[in-house]
Design an enzyme around this catalytic site. Sequence first.
Site, PDB file in Angstrom:
ATOM      1  CG  ASP A  97      -2.165   0.988   1.289  1.00 50.91           C
ATOM      2  OD1 ASP A  97      -2.173   1.890   0.895  1.00 50.91           O
ATOM      3  OD2 ASP A  97      -3.363   0.172   0.981  1.00 50.91           O
ATOM      4  CG  ASN A  98       0.064   4.650  -2.439  1.00 51.58           C
ATOM      5  OD1 ASN A  98      -0.775   4.462  -1.631  1.00 51.58           O
ATOM      6  ND2 ASN A  98       0.036   5.521  -3.530  1.00 51.58           N
ATOM      7  CE  LYS A 153       1.459   7.968 -12.408  1.00 54.65           C
ATOM      8  NZ  LYS A 153       2.236   9.074 -11.827  1.00 54.65           N
ATOM      9  CB  THR A 174     -18.650  -3.151   0.241  1.00 63.13           C
ATOM     10  OG1 THR A 174     -18.956  -3.741  -1.033  1.00 63.13           O
ATOM     11  CG2 THR A 174     -18.359  -4.078   1.316  1.00 63.13           C
ATOM     12  CB  ALA A 208     -11.002  -4.673  -6.595  1.00 66.98           C
ATOM     13  CE1 TYR A 229     -12.487   3.282  -8.123  1.00 64.17           C
ATOM     14  CE2 TYR A 229     -14.831   3.158  -8.595  1.00 64.17           C
ATOM     15  CZ  TYR A 229     -13.788   2.737  -8.131  1.00 64.17           C
ATOM     16  OH  TYR A 229     -13.758   1.717  -7.231  1.00 64.17           O
ATOM     17  CB  VAL A 259       0.957  -1.135  -6.984  1.00 58.78           C
ATOM     18  CG1 VAL A 259       0.946  -1.844  -5.847  1.00 58.78           C
ATOM     19  CG2 VAL A 259      -0.407  -0.539  -7.099  1.00 58.78           C
TER      20      VAL A 259
END
Length: 325
Positions: free
Chosen positions: A32-33, A92, A176, A115, A146, A58
Amino acid sequence: MKRILITGGAGFLGSHLCDRFIKEGYHVIAMDNLITGEIRNIEHLYPLSNFEFHHHDVSQFIHIPGELDYILHFASPASPIDYLKIPIQTLKVGSLGIHNCLGLARVKNARVLIASTSEVYGDPTVHPQPEEYWGNVNPVGPRGVYDEAKRFQEAMTMAYHTFHGLETRIVRIFNTYGPRMRLNDGRVLPAFIGQALRGEDLTIFGDGSQTRSFCYVDDLVEGIYRLLLSDYPQPVNIGNPVEITIKEFAEEIIKLTGTNQKVVYKPLPTDDPKQRQPNISKAKAILDWEPKVSREEGLRITYEYFKSLPEEELYKAAYHREFTT
Ligand code: UDP
């Protein structure tokens, strides 16, 4: 011991997936960043010898020593407020990020699950949405960064599947909720609960007649787990088909929190989908999956989580992180 890389592993969904795969006895590598992820979501796993955290973006080349059996690509800003604030990173991670994951998967001979999202259906003209529906997306609207990143991600994943024979899975996730959502991510559930806890009016965007269908996170994780271990490469919707208007949802939150707040109406954001409900026939038939947790129970657990957070969390500015592109 099977080894799994979970990108976005410190995020809301990623961290619940880390928990599940640890429970199933995997060696879990969370990456994770921390742009939208939070260390506190995974720090309880730090003492475990079968858990590693890599602080890495990533969208840059991914290096993982050793073998990998599975990669779950869950890194992405995922709430409208996040991807409006950081549109370039959103694009990105859905393009460069998935390319890096797929390249890594080829080298490691790993299976990849990505996902995807109900946002690939845009503001749908077909209701409820089956996987065969191609969607109604505005590529240049605010949600385009998105929606199109996720659509590209699906196309790229399918291309690696057909051209390179890579084992791939695609989950289309509908709304969710659950513990570890960020109070300030702008999504409707943390927004309403945060407002109720601060004693503010609940902000309904538009007239509140738009619908959503909310799935509790444990149900989603179960569906993803089953999909990963299945042999089905086409997209599968995972979500809870019980649909509710946002106005009714606000009333439920007021009842749940017992705060007697009023609702106020604000303008509807651009391209806000009018209705959303998953058709889950495929998940039922292929994965023998359907949601089990009622909204009443799921909301109660989630509310307890938000109440347990330090009080200053409630008053943090709506959005106060800094980003680079
Ligand atoms: N919404 C709202 N008030 C809020 C936040 C969101 O009425 O304070 C609405 C939003 O316009 C949308 C729905 O709630 O129609 C769900 O929004 P969310 O951002 O949670 O997710 P979306 O499904 O739109 O991606």
